[in-house]
Design an enzyme around this catalytic site. Structure first.
Site, short mmCIF file in Angstrom:
data_model
loop_
_atom_site.label_atom_id
_atom_site.label_comp_id
_atom_site.label_asym_id
_atom_site.label_seq_id
_atom_site.Cartn_x
_atom_site.Cartn_y
_atom_site.Cartn_z
N ASP A 99 0.93 -0.94 -0.06
CA ASP A 99 0.02 0.08 0.00
C ASP A 99 0.80 1.15 -0.09
O ASP A 99 1.76 1.36 0.77
CB ASP A 99 -0.85 0.04 1.28
CG ASP A 99 -2.37 0.60 0.89
OD1 ASP A 99 -2.24 1.55 0.30
OD2 ASP A 99 -3.38 0.04 1.25
N ASP A 200 -3.06 4.73 -2.37
CA ASP A 200 -4.35 5.41 -1.68
C ASP A 200 -4.46 6.68 -2.05
O ASP A 200 -3.73 7.63 -2.46
CB ASP A 200 -3.69 5.57 -0.13
CG ASP A 200 -4.86 5.95 1.00
OD1 ASP A 200 -5.74 5.43 0.90
OD2 ASP A 200 -4.63 7.02 1.37
N GLU A 255 -6.41 4.15 -5.96
CA GLU A 255 -7.55 4.23 -5.34
C GLU A 255 -7.85 5.93 -5.95
O GLU A 255 -7.10 6.79 -5.70
CB GLU A 255 -7.36 4.35 -4.00
CG GLU A 255 -8.86 4.58 -3.29
CD GLU A 255 -8.68 4.69 -1.74
OE1 GLU A 255 -9.70 4.51 -0.94
OE2 GLU A 255 -7.79 5.50 -1.50
N HIS A 331 -11.17 -2.73 3.37
CA HIS A 331 -10.74 -2.13 4.81
C HIS A 331 -11.43 -0.88 5.20
O HIS A 331 -11.99 -0.49 6.12
CB HIS A 331 -9.41 -2.05 4.99
CG HIS A 331 -8.73 -0.91 4.06
ND1 HIS A 331 -8.56 -0.87 2.82
CD2 HIS A 331 -8.53 0.42 4.38
CE1 HIS A 331 -8.25 0.03 2.37
NE2 HIS A 331 -8.11 0.79 3.22
N ASP A 332 -12.13 -0.48 4.01
CA ASP A 332 -12.79 0.81 4.17
C ASP A 332 -14.18 0.78 3.93
O ASP A 332 -15.00 1.68 4.14
CB ASP A 332 -12.26 2.18 3.06
CG ASP A 332 -11.08 2.84 3.77
OD1 ASP A 332 -10.92 2.51 4.91
OD2 ASP A 332 -10.39 3.30 2.67
#
Length: 557
Positions: A99, A200, A255, A331-332
């Site tokens: 990440d 991210d 993302e 995860h979100d």
């Protein structure tokens, strides 16, 4: 179509390290714990493991606030542990994705610690600083986790921008030294043998010129729309590819909240030189709540017609031009079976399989979030003290205590439906104490249903969600039509069943998924199919679709 890439054949498994497997008895998942479970992941059939951030961090946002990009958070292990994990992942025939969080850092990062000291030090322009306007913040922007997007630092007499928490200051990508620092970080990990990055909020790195006020009073949503896909994003991604990515055989996914298909084609075109694919948010942002002041917070089911429209749009518009990433949860996001399916005990496994079918038969790279292959559910917390997530807690206080937009019990229902904490409860390995995740006190409470839903139980049941996901992954690896077939939507206004066809080299795939607990009838000439590839019921009743039934047929044209 451009030359086929290895990531197009891959299925990715996302690991939230803190919640996956504890190996050193401290109640927190770690790298050696992941190593212990590699045979399990190899058996599932996945090709790539994506790790949520494991860098040194004060953990104000669960690792998405990085203090040192070349050091690990000690709770996860040492760099030697990481090197061992990487080697073992490769030995088990899988690749590893890191990440990359470079829109912002932690306020504990050495760059920011220096930057906030003065306006003249070498790191003074590594972040976005602005003078006060009439004694207040430079503009009306609100942060994604609540409150103003600006924090004042007396030593500089200026505000710094943080689109997320105050502990997450945004980097100034206009500064070429910042970009070089990011390239250096990327090379560090790629030279170790890492196989790529999930990036991210990468489409936030180019801010609009002049940082103007956002509409709607500067709400976080309006700010996101204003900041997303900024004027120099293509330039920065081209430079990233030119300086770093093109020198390695890697997979990249950006993302990109707010991005539309036409944006994704710019950044991820099959012949472009930027990224391989994007995570778009359209299908997980469908909210029936008419009160826009509450943003994503609601407890209403998503309308199937809207969900189908979103998924179909991305399939159609990227076909032959770009590449989709396919996901239900991460995860979100809340657990897929609770959000899009039916987590009641009698329907949980069926609807989990149905969701897997609907997604894995589409064109793109599927992502499986840890526990999704078990049909893990939302945890259904009932009080605020149960929550750990910064976003959930902040918005509860803002909407209930400060702005009085909603009452406490209603907001708790919204959190139970949509909070990020639903995805972060520890992995459920067994019915033993602490679900086999740890023999200490877990860092975060387990979902109480772990005694019924766990790996041991699923591996012992040939009809489990796990083995169904194993089948879906195997089918994808063995059938080019699933990978490369063009997409044809069928009956977009059907609010009960999702049906589509895929076409490739003289073959047709017919996919039918009942999203309801009703028995319905649909005839798409499935009787003419050569074979049934997969179904979540033991028998095929032709035109009848039982509750949450899914089936995939192969036809020769």
């Amino acid at each position: 179509m451009a030359e086929k890439k290895w990531f197009q054949d891959a299925v990715v498994y996302q690991i939230y390290p803190m919640s996956f497997q504890d190996s050193n008895h401290d109640g927190i998942g770690d790298l050696n714990g992941i190593v212990q479970r590699l045979p399990y992941l190899q058996k599932l059939g996945v090709d790539v493991l994506w790790l949520n951030p494991i860098y040194k961090s004060p953990n104000k946002d669960n690792g998405y606030d990085i203090a040192d990009y070349k050091a690990l958070n000690p709770v996860y292990g040492t760099m030697a542990d990481f090197d061992h994990l990487l080697a073992e992942t490769h030995r088990h025939g899988m690749k590893l994705l890191m990440d990359l969080v470079v829109n912002h850092t932690s306020d504990q990062n050495a760059w920011f610690q220096a930057s906030q000291q003065s306006r003249t030090n070498p790191y003074a322009d590594y972040y976005i600083w602005r003078d006060p306007v009439d004694g207040h913040e430079p503009n009306n922007w609100q942060a994604a986790f609540g409150g103003p997007a600006w924090t004042f630092v007396p030593a500089r007499g200026q505000y710094y921008l943080h689109l997320f928490a105050p502990a997450q200051p945004d980097l100034n990508w206009e500064n070429p030294k910042v970009r070089e620092s990011v390239w250096d970080i990327m090379r560090f990990w790629l030279d170790k043998g890492v196989n790529g990055f999930r990036m991210d909020v990468i489409n936030y790195i180019s801010k609009p010129a002049g940082l103007p006020d956002a509409p709607d009073g500067g709400t976080a949503g309006a700010v996101g729309d204003l900041v997303a896909d900024g004027p120099k994003l293509n330039d920065y991604l081209h430079e990233m590819n030119d300086k770093v990515l093109s020198h390695y055989d890697v997979m990249t996914v950006g993302e990109m909240p707010g991005s539309k298909p036409e944006d994704a084609i710019q950044y991820t075109g099959l012949d472009s030189h930027e990224l391989n694919m994007v995570f778009q948010f359209e299908h997980v942002s469908l909210s029936p709540n008419p009160d826009t002041r509450l943003g994503k917070w609601n407890d209403q089911p998503v309308k199937l017609t809207e969900l189908k429209h979103s998924l179909s749009r991305w399939q159609t518009e990227l076909d032959g031009k770009g590449w989709n990433s396919l996901y239900w949860n991460n995860h979100d996001q809340p657990r897929a079976v609770s959000r899009f399916g039916d987590d009641r005990p009698e329907y949980r496994a069926l609807s989990a399989k149905a969701l897997g079918t609907a997604l894995h038969m589409l064109q793109g790279t599927p992502y499986v979030f840890e526990g999704e292959e078990l049909g893990m559910t939302n945890v259904h917390y009932t009080q605020l003290s149960d929550y750990e997530d910064l976003e959930s807690i902040n918005f509860y206080h803002e909407f209930v205590d400060q702005k009085h937009l909603v009452d406490g019990p209603t907001m708790l229902k919204y959190l139970a439906n949509i909070s990020r904490d639903n995805a972060r409860t520890p992995m459920q390995w067994s019915a033993e104490k602490h679900a086999g995740f740890t023999d200490a006190t877990p860092w975060f409470a387990l979902n109480p249903n772990y005694k019924q839903i766990n790996v041991d139980a699923e591996l012992a049941d040939q009809d489990s969600v796990y083995y169904y996901y194993q089948q879906l992954i195997k089918l994808r690896h063995e059938n080019a039509i699933i990978l490369y077939g063009t997409y044809e939507e069928i009956d977009p206004q059907d609010d009960q069943v999702m049906t589509y066809r895929r076409h490739y080299q003289g073959q047709t795939l017919l996919v039918m998924v009942n999203f309801t607990d009703q028995t319905v009838t649909r005839d798409y000439q499935q009787a003419k199919a050569d074979r049934l590839l997969i179904s979540n019921y033991a028998d095929d009743q032709g035109t009848t679709l039982r509750p949450y039934e899914s089936k995939v047929y192969l036809l020769q044209d």
